[in-house]
Design a protein around this motif. Structure first.
Motif, PDB file in Angstrom:
ATOM      1  N   TYR A  12       0.688  -1.254   0.031  1.00  0.00           N
ATOM      2  CA  TYR A  12      -0.012  -0.042   0.107  1.00  0.00           C
ATOM      3  C   TYR A  12       0.961   1.234  -0.154  1.00  0.00           C
ATOM      4  O   TYR A  12       0.707   2.051  -0.794  1.00  0.00           O
ATOM      5  CB  TYR A  12      -0.630   0.267   1.562  1.00  0.00           C
ATOM      6  N   ILE A  15       2.482   1.791  -3.412  1.00  0.00           N
ATOM      7  CA  ILE A  15       1.027   1.934  -4.188  1.00  0.00           C
ATOM      8  C   ILE A  15       1.068   3.643  -4.130  1.00  0.00           C
ATOM      9  O   ILE A  15       1.350   4.380  -5.654  1.00  0.00           O
ATOM     10  CB  ILE A  15      -0.664   2.056  -4.358  1.00  0.00           C
ATOM     11  N   ILE A  16       0.832   4.341  -3.344  1.00  0.00           N
ATOM     12  CA  ILE A  16       0.884   5.405  -2.794  1.00  0.00           C
ATOM     13  C   ILE A  16       2.331   6.439  -2.861  1.00  0.00           C
ATOM     14  O   ILE A  16       2.291   7.534  -4.127  1.00  0.00           O
ATOM     15  CB  ILE A  16       0.739   6.145  -0.630  1.00  0.00           C
ATOM     16  N   THR A  90      -5.927   1.861  -7.873  1.00  0.00           N
ATOM     17  CA  THR A  90      -4.373   0.989  -7.562  1.00  0.00           C
ATOM     18  C   THR A  90      -4.842   0.577  -6.222  1.00  0.00           C
ATOM     19  O   THR A  90      -4.365  -0.905  -6.595  1.00  0.00           O
ATOM     20  CB  THR A  90      -3.683   2.143  -7.754  1.00  0.00           C
ATOM     21  N   LEU A  91      -5.236   0.831  -5.181  1.00  0.00           N
ATOM     22  CA  LEU A  91      -4.920   0.559  -4.205  1.00  0.00           C
ATOM     23  C   LEU A  91      -6.978  -0.859  -3.628  1.00  0.00           C
ATOM     24  O   LEU A  91      -6.266  -1.535  -3.890  1.00  0.00           O
ATOM     25  CB  LEU A  91      -5.227   1.558  -3.227  1.00  0.00           C
ATOM     26  N   TYR A  94      -5.049  -3.966  -6.480  1.00  0.00           N
ATOM     27  CA  TYR A  94      -4.663  -4.163  -5.724  1.00  0.00           C
ATOM     28  C   TYR A  94      -4.762  -5.567  -4.758  1.00  0.00           C
ATOM     29  O   TYR A  94      -5.228  -6.640  -3.829  1.00  0.00           O
ATOM     30  CB  TYR A  94      -3.509  -3.924  -4.848  1.00  0.00           C
ATOM     31  N   ARG A  95      -6.226  -4.759  -3.380  1.00  0.00           N
ATOM     32  CA  ARG A  95      -6.918  -5.824  -3.214  1.00  0.00           C
ATOM     33  C   ARG A  95      -7.752  -6.175  -3.341  1.00  0.00           C
ATOM     34  O   ARG A  95      -7.462  -8.185  -2.723  1.00  0.00           O
ATOM     35  CB  ARG A  95      -7.757  -4.838  -2.452  1.00  0.00           C
TER      36      ARG A  95
END
Length: 218
Positions: A12, A15-16, A90-91, A94-95
């Motif tokens: 996470y 990604i940020i 995007t988060l 990913y989840r």
């Protein structure tokens, strides 16, 4: 235990940071093409509305109206909001990927990061493209997966409401939710697969609801 928590949080964080870096490369508060007519012109003429009932996309201006209400016509604020929705999308992806392939953190992270640079026009940072519909589509895909696992009706209701919002805001991302719903129906079809992949007929039928909404759209 601490090492496990850091490892779980690291994707996470990546990604940020990656999102801020990638989109900051294209952070140019300039006005392009459709921005002039759809944003600048309508804002200064006082025509931007929360809901536009006469339009085929009545919710198209909701995100613009919200940003204008909070910040006025501020190109930097609009681009920061665009960056935030891209990172959030995007988060969510990913989840979703980490649920599909448990334990394969780096593979899920790689697939999620690809969404930041493809399609390429997402990096052009046009203000008129807010990507709100794409973010909601990613959320709906994740909620639909949670519905398959839990069978909770409110998750399916949230997906349908999100689907309708995307349809009324900008129909482009509808294919994402529709294709994902169809894929889940095939993957979990009760009559074909092993017990570990089967779900009840009632829960399986619920997956068809987004497809029914799509049929009404057509």
């Amino acid at each position: 235990m601490r090492h496990y928590k850091i490892k779980a949080f690291l994707p996470y964080f990546v990604i940020i940071v990656a999102g801020i870096f990638i989109f900051s490369l294209f952070f140019s508060p300039a006005i392009y093409y459709d921005d002039w007519q759809n944003l600048v012109g309508r804002f200064y003429l006082g025509l931007t509305m929360w809901v536009h009932p006469e339009s085929s996309r009545p919710f198209r201006e909701i995100s613009w109206k919200l940003l204008f209400t909070l910040f006025g016509f501020n190109p930097s604020a609009i681009l920061i909001a665009k960056m935030a929705t891209n990172i959030l999308s995007t988060l969510l992806l990913y989840r979703l990927f980490i649920h599909i392939q448990p334990g394969k953190i780096y593979l899920a992270l790689g697939f999620a990061l690809l969404s930041m640079v493809y399609p390429a026009d997402k990096t052009r940072m046009w203000m008129v493209i807010t990507n709100l519909g794409w973010t909601i589509s990613c959320l709906c895909a994740l909620l639909l997966y949670y519905y398959v696992r839990s069978g909770k009706p409110w998750l399916l209701l949230a997906v349908v409401l999100g689907y309708i919002f995307v349809d009324l805001e900008y129909e482009g991302p509808l294919g994402i939710i529709t294709a994902w719903s169809l894929l889940l129906m095939v993957y979990t079809f009760p009559a074909f697969w092993t017990p570990t992949r089967r779900i009840s007929w009632q829960r399986w039928a619920g997956l068809a609801l987004p497809l029914a909404v799509f049929g009404l759209y057509l």
